[in-house]
Design a protein around this motif. Sequence first.
Motif, PDB file in Angstrom:
ATOM      1  N   PRO A   1       3.894  19.055  18.312  1.00  0.00           N
ATOM      2  CA  PRO A   1       3.916  19.484  16.905  1.00  0.00           C
ATOM      3  C   PRO A   1       5.323  19.843  16.426  1.00  0.00           C
ATOM      4  O   PRO A   1       5.557  19.914  15.226  1.00  0.00           O
ATOM      5  N   ASP A   2       6.246  20.058  17.345  1.00  0.00           N
ATOM      6  CA  ASP A   2       7.584  20.474  16.914  1.00  0.00           C
ATOM      7  C   ASP A   2       8.603  19.353  16.922  1.00  0.00           C
ATOM      8  O   ASP A   2       9.788  19.590  16.710  1.00  0.00           O
TER       9      ASP A   2
ATOM     10  N   GLY B   1       2.381  19.472   8.762  1.00  0.00           N
ATOM     11  CA  GLY B   1       3.696  19.572   9.396  1.00  0.00           C
ATOM     12  C   GLY B   1       4.279  20.969   9.270  1.00  0.00           C
ATOM     13  O   GLY B   1       3.810  21.791   8.464  1.00  0.00           O
ATOM     14  N   ASN B   2       5.292  21.233  10.074  1.00  0.00           N
ATOM     15  CA  ASN B   2       5.917  22.553  10.009  1.00  0.00           C
ATOM     16  C   ASN B   2       7.043  22.564   8.970  1.00  0.00           C
ATOM     17  O   ASN B   2       7.367  21.527   8.375  1.00  0.00           O
ATOM     18  N   ALA B   3       7.607  23.736   8.772  1.00  0.00           N
ATOM     19  CA  ALA B   3       8.593  23.897   7.703  1.00  0.00           C
ATOM     20  C   ALA B   3       9.763  22.932   7.868  1.00  0.00           C
ATOM     21  O   ALA B   3      10.231  22.327   6.901  1.00  0.00           O
TER      22      ALA B   3
ATOM     23  N   SER C   1       7.254  13.287  -0.854  1.00  0.00           N
ATOM     24  CA  SER C   1       6.536  14.472  -1.320  1.00  0.00           C
ATOM     25  C   SER C   1       5.895  15.136  -0.117  1.00  0.00           C
ATOM     26  O   SER C   1       5.644  14.504   0.899  1.00  0.00           O
ATOM     27  N   CYS C   2       5.615  16.443  -0.270  1.00  0.00           N
ATOM     28  CA  CYS C   2       4.900  17.147   0.785  1.00  0.00           C
ATOM     29  C   CYS C   2       3.538  17.540   0.248  1.00  0.00           C
ATOM     30  O   CYS C   2       3.432  18.150  -0.811  1.00  0.00           O
ATOM     31  N   LEU C   3       2.505  17.179   0.965  1.00  0.00           N
ATOM     32  CA  LEU C   3       1.154  17.493   0.540  1.00  0.00           C
ATOM     33  C   LEU C   3       0.556  18.536   1.468  1.00  0.00           C
ATOM     34  O   LEU C   3       0.994  18.704   2.599  1.00  0.00           O
ATOM     35  N   CYS C   4      -0.470  19.239   0.949  1.00  0.00           N
ATOM     36  CA  CYS C   4      -1.176  20.230   1.762  1.00  0.00           C
ATOM     37  C   CYS C   4      -1.775  19.559   2.983  1.00  0.00           C
ATOM     38  O   CYS C   4      -2.114  18.386   2.956  1.00  0.00           O
TER      39      CYS C   4
ATOM     40  N   THR D   1       0.840  -1.195   0.000  1.00  0.00           N
ATOM     41  CA  THR D   1       0.000   0.000   0.000  1.00  0.00           C
ATOM     42  C   THR D   1       0.875   1.245   0.000  1.00  0.00           C
ATOM     43  O   THR D   1       2.003   1.231   0.483  1.00  0.00           O
ATOM     44  N   LEU D   2       0.313   2.284  -0.559  1.00  0.00           N
ATOM     45  CA  LEU D   2       0.979   3.582  -0.487  1.00  0.00           C
ATOM     46  C   LEU D   2       0.567   4.235   0.824  1.00  0.00           C
ATOM     47  O   LEU D   2      -0.595   4.174   1.225  1.00  0.00           O
ATOM     48  N   VAL D   3       1.518   4.850   1.477  1.00  0.00           N
ATOM     49  CA  VAL D   3       1.243   5.431   2.786  1.00  0.00           C
ATOM     50  C   VAL D   3       1.604   6.909   2.778  1.00  0.00           C
ATOM     51  O   VAL D   3       2.636   7.319   2.246  1.00  0.00           O
ATOM     52  N   VAL D   4       0.709   7.709   3.343  1.00  0.00           N
ATOM     53  CA  VAL D   4       0.985   9.119   3.575  1.00  0.00           C
ATOM     54  C   VAL D   4       1.042   9.320   5.078  1.00  0.00           C
ATOM     55  O   VAL D   4       0.143   8.885   5.799  1.00  0.00           O
ATOM     56  N   ALA D   5       2.101   9.934   5.565  1.00  0.00           N
ATOM     57  CA  ALA D   5       2.197  10.197   7.001  1.00  0.00           C
ATOM     58  C   ALA D   5       1.604  11.575   7.277  1.00  0.00           C
ATOM     59  O   ALA D   5       2.069  12.582   6.736  1.00  0.00           O
ATOM     60  N   ALA D   6       0.548  11.610   8.086  1.00  0.00           N
ATOM     61  CA  ALA D   6      -0.077  12.892   8.425  1.00  0.00           C
ATOM     62  C   ALA D   6       0.546  13.435   9.711  1.00  0.00           C
ATOM     63  O   ALA D   6       0.688  12.714  10.696  1.00  0.00           O
ATOM     64  N   LEU D   7       0.939  14.692   9.650  1.00  0.00           N
ATOM     65  CA  LEU D   7       1.669  15.263  10.783  1.00  0.00           C
ATOM     66  C   LEU D   7       0.819  16.247  11.588  1.00  0.00           C
ATOM     67  O   LEU D   7       1.302  16.891  12.505  1.00  0.00           O
TER      68      LEU D   7
END
Lengths: 241, 271
Positions: A47-48, A73-75, A87-90, A35-41
């Motif tokens: 959060p830091d 996620g943060n910068a 990749s970074c997603l919105c 499976t493709l996985v996206v890690a949500a932050l």
Amino acid sequence: MLAVMVLELYDCDKVILARDLERVVAESPCVFDNTLVVAALDCLHNPDCAPDFVWLCSLCSSMGMHLVAVRGGNAQQRHSALQAGLSCLCSQSPAYSVCEPEHRPTPRTEQQKAFAFHMESCRQEMVPVSRSDHVPPRVISTPVRSGQQVFHTGDLILAQAVSQGAEVLASGNIYAYGPLRGRALAGACGNASARIFCTCFEAEMVSIDGHYKMISPHERHLWKKSVQVQLNGRELSVQPL
Amino acid sequence: MARIIVVTSGKGGVGKTTTSASLASGLAVQGHKCAVVDFDVGLRNLDLVMGCERRVIYDLVNVINGEATLNQALIVDRRTDKLSILPASQTRNKDALTVEGVGRILDGLAETFEFVICDSPAGIEHGALMALYYADEAIVVTNPEVSSVRDSDRILGLLHSRSRRAEQGLDPVREHLLLARYDAARVTKGDMLGIDDVQSVLGIPLLGVVPEDKAVLEASNEGVPVIHFPGSAAGKAYQNAVFRILGKEAPESSLEKPRTGWLKWLLEGSG
Ligand SMILES: Nc1ncnc2c1ncn2[C@@H]1O[C@H](COP(=O)(O)OP(=O)(O)OP(=O)(O)O)[C@@H](O)[C@H]1O
Ligand SMILES: [Mg+2]
């Protein structure tokens, strides 16, 4: 539309993550395989904190999953994700951006999970944050052997054979100059206009934007020919070049 | 610089131990100091094929654990003193092998030997990974059947990703294909893959083709590597492979001419 597994991270402690993830995957291995996985932050307790994405990638792949992107996620976190080849997603759209009550960050107790999994279809939201960022193609100049997987955010160029039992995934197009005998997934993060080009078509499976096709004897007239694979509406077409 | 060569396959029973014993013996007979190491911890076959099972006192794991020195564990071959055997332990399991421990052994062997041949266990797990980790070269033993070819492909992937050379970004491991138990008659009938079929999948240079030969079993029952039977077809094939490892010309046996099948053969009217 492509289903992705969203790994909502609450904690970035490696020991806890590895332990819990192994347990969850061991319970239902088939669910997670390939499976493709996206890690949500968005729901990290701290959060830091600075998750180690290189490590997380290899942890996921050791369990048969492909970590392809982070969301939110943060910068700093996004920077380190990019460096790890993700990749970074919105962040999710405002309507969803508040964590659901059960997921709301609270101080961690021993029993508390380090993460939660859920399935999503990712098309709408898998919009890369900065489309202007030009991602150079990745060139693989060695054969991709059975059991190996290659993923690239962007176009993937394969200079040699992709063996049966190997898997190549790209968020963009795939160009295979050696025999393509394994599985090829283009537009793997949502991109209906991605294509697969190859000079010697012997693939087990091709997929674009989550629409896949097992190659059956009907396609045998294309066997070992130069072909391109593209998506026409919901239909995958394999055409001689 | 010693050449560390792993003999590996993924699939079991394809002829790794037979190959390790014969190539090591052949290199020694040609005057090169050679050590052959049995990595099949828990099974231990190499000493039988080499006919030295009664002389085993210490083994690979003893040396890794510091219970014996390398010199105490090495057994000098009865036929040529240029060849030494480092047997595997029968009582331990493969977890006793560590990257660090194996590294020490191979460093030690590389000081005195020109060639170190590592006989890998089957599989793609820890034992096989330990056998291939330090390799400079790999001889991938493959039988002309689909499952063996697939497993060899898998092993080639591991050589590319999990060897020391891959991890440290050095020149890649040099790969050679050794096709074993080749039966030309069955290839012609279409029961088995041909040489070019195998090569088109694996795409690595061919070191040799060892035919299916009863002499192999007879030799191993006697505890004599088959290369010492120069009259046998398998012995000849191994001898040619030894020459090629040494960079010498070796006559191409009739088997090694790529054949595309009997039809084309008939059409071209040549043999
Ligand atoms: N060329 C050959 N012709 C006939 N028999 C052979 C040939 N090569 C190997 N064999 C036989 O095949 C069997 C397996 O050989 P061998 O032990 O060398 O394989 P292996 O790959 O080391 O096996 P394992 O994976 O169990 O370590 C033995 O019985 C051996 O005699
Ligand atoms: Mg063996």
